[in-house]
Design a protein around this motif. Structure first.
Motif, PDB file in Angstrom:
ATOM      1  N   GLY A 180      -5.371  39.070 120.790  1.00 34.92           N
ATOM      2  CA  GLY A 180      -4.520  39.070 121.965  1.00 34.92           C
ATOM      3  C   GLY A 180      -3.739  40.346 122.212  1.00 34.92           C
ATOM      4  N   THR A 226      10.275  34.370 127.121  1.00 30.29           N
ATOM      5  CA  THR A 226       8.954  34.228 126.507  1.00 30.29           C
ATOM      6  C   THR A 226       8.857  32.898 125.774  1.00 30.29           C
ATOM      7  OG1 THR A 226       8.719  36.620 126.286  1.00 30.29           O
ATOM      8  CG2 THR A 226       7.349  35.255 124.839  1.00 30.29           C
ATOM      9  N   ARG A 229      -3.547  40.580 128.331  1.00 29.62           N
ATOM     10  CA  ARG A 229      -2.404  39.698 128.544  1.00 29.62           C
ATOM     11  C   ARG A 229      -2.571  39.041 129.901  1.00 29.62           C
ATOM     12  NH1 ARG A 229       0.839  43.669 125.676  1.00 29.62           N
ATOM     13  NH2 ARG A 229       1.378  42.677 123.711  1.00 29.62           N
TER      14      ARG A 229
END
Length: 110
Positions: free
Chosen positions: A54, A88, A58
């Motif tokens: 990852g 987040t 994104r």
């Protein structure tokens, strides 16, 4: 410019030429057995020991205004490191809920 955004280099390619389109079409038509991978090294266990998932891609984020109960917002802010990253954390909690609901719906359907 802050330190975070200065770490990224953005590449914006120009329009694809007709020659590039033709070349991509020819490549797409090639069967895998005819593609030469000899210049690409095999990935061994050592590569995967340091691999991180990852880091290259994104998901697109969209700025929005969201009204939350004050106690919920306070909880996320209190549990964030140095008061940062709470947005987040809220996004992660919402994603976990959505994934759980999708799995639940899939179990019911199947």
């Amino acid at each position: 410019m802050n330190d975070e955004s200065s770490k990224f280099v953005r590449y914006v390619p120009g329009p694809i030429t007709p020659e590039q389109i033709e070349r991509m079409g020819k490549l797409a038509d090639l069967p895998d057995s005819e593609i030469d991978f000899s210049d690409i090294p095999e990935l061994d266990d050592a590569f995967f020991e340091n691999a991180k998932q990852g880091t290259m891609y994104r998901l697109m984020k969209r700025q929005t205004t969201l009204r939350l109960d004050a106690d919920i917002l306070d909880w996320f802010k209190r549990h964030a490191k140095n008061g940062k990253g709470y947005q987040t954390d809220i996004n992660k909690a919402l994603r976990a809920y959505v994934v759980a609901q999708e799995r639940r719906a899939a179990r019911k359907a199947g």
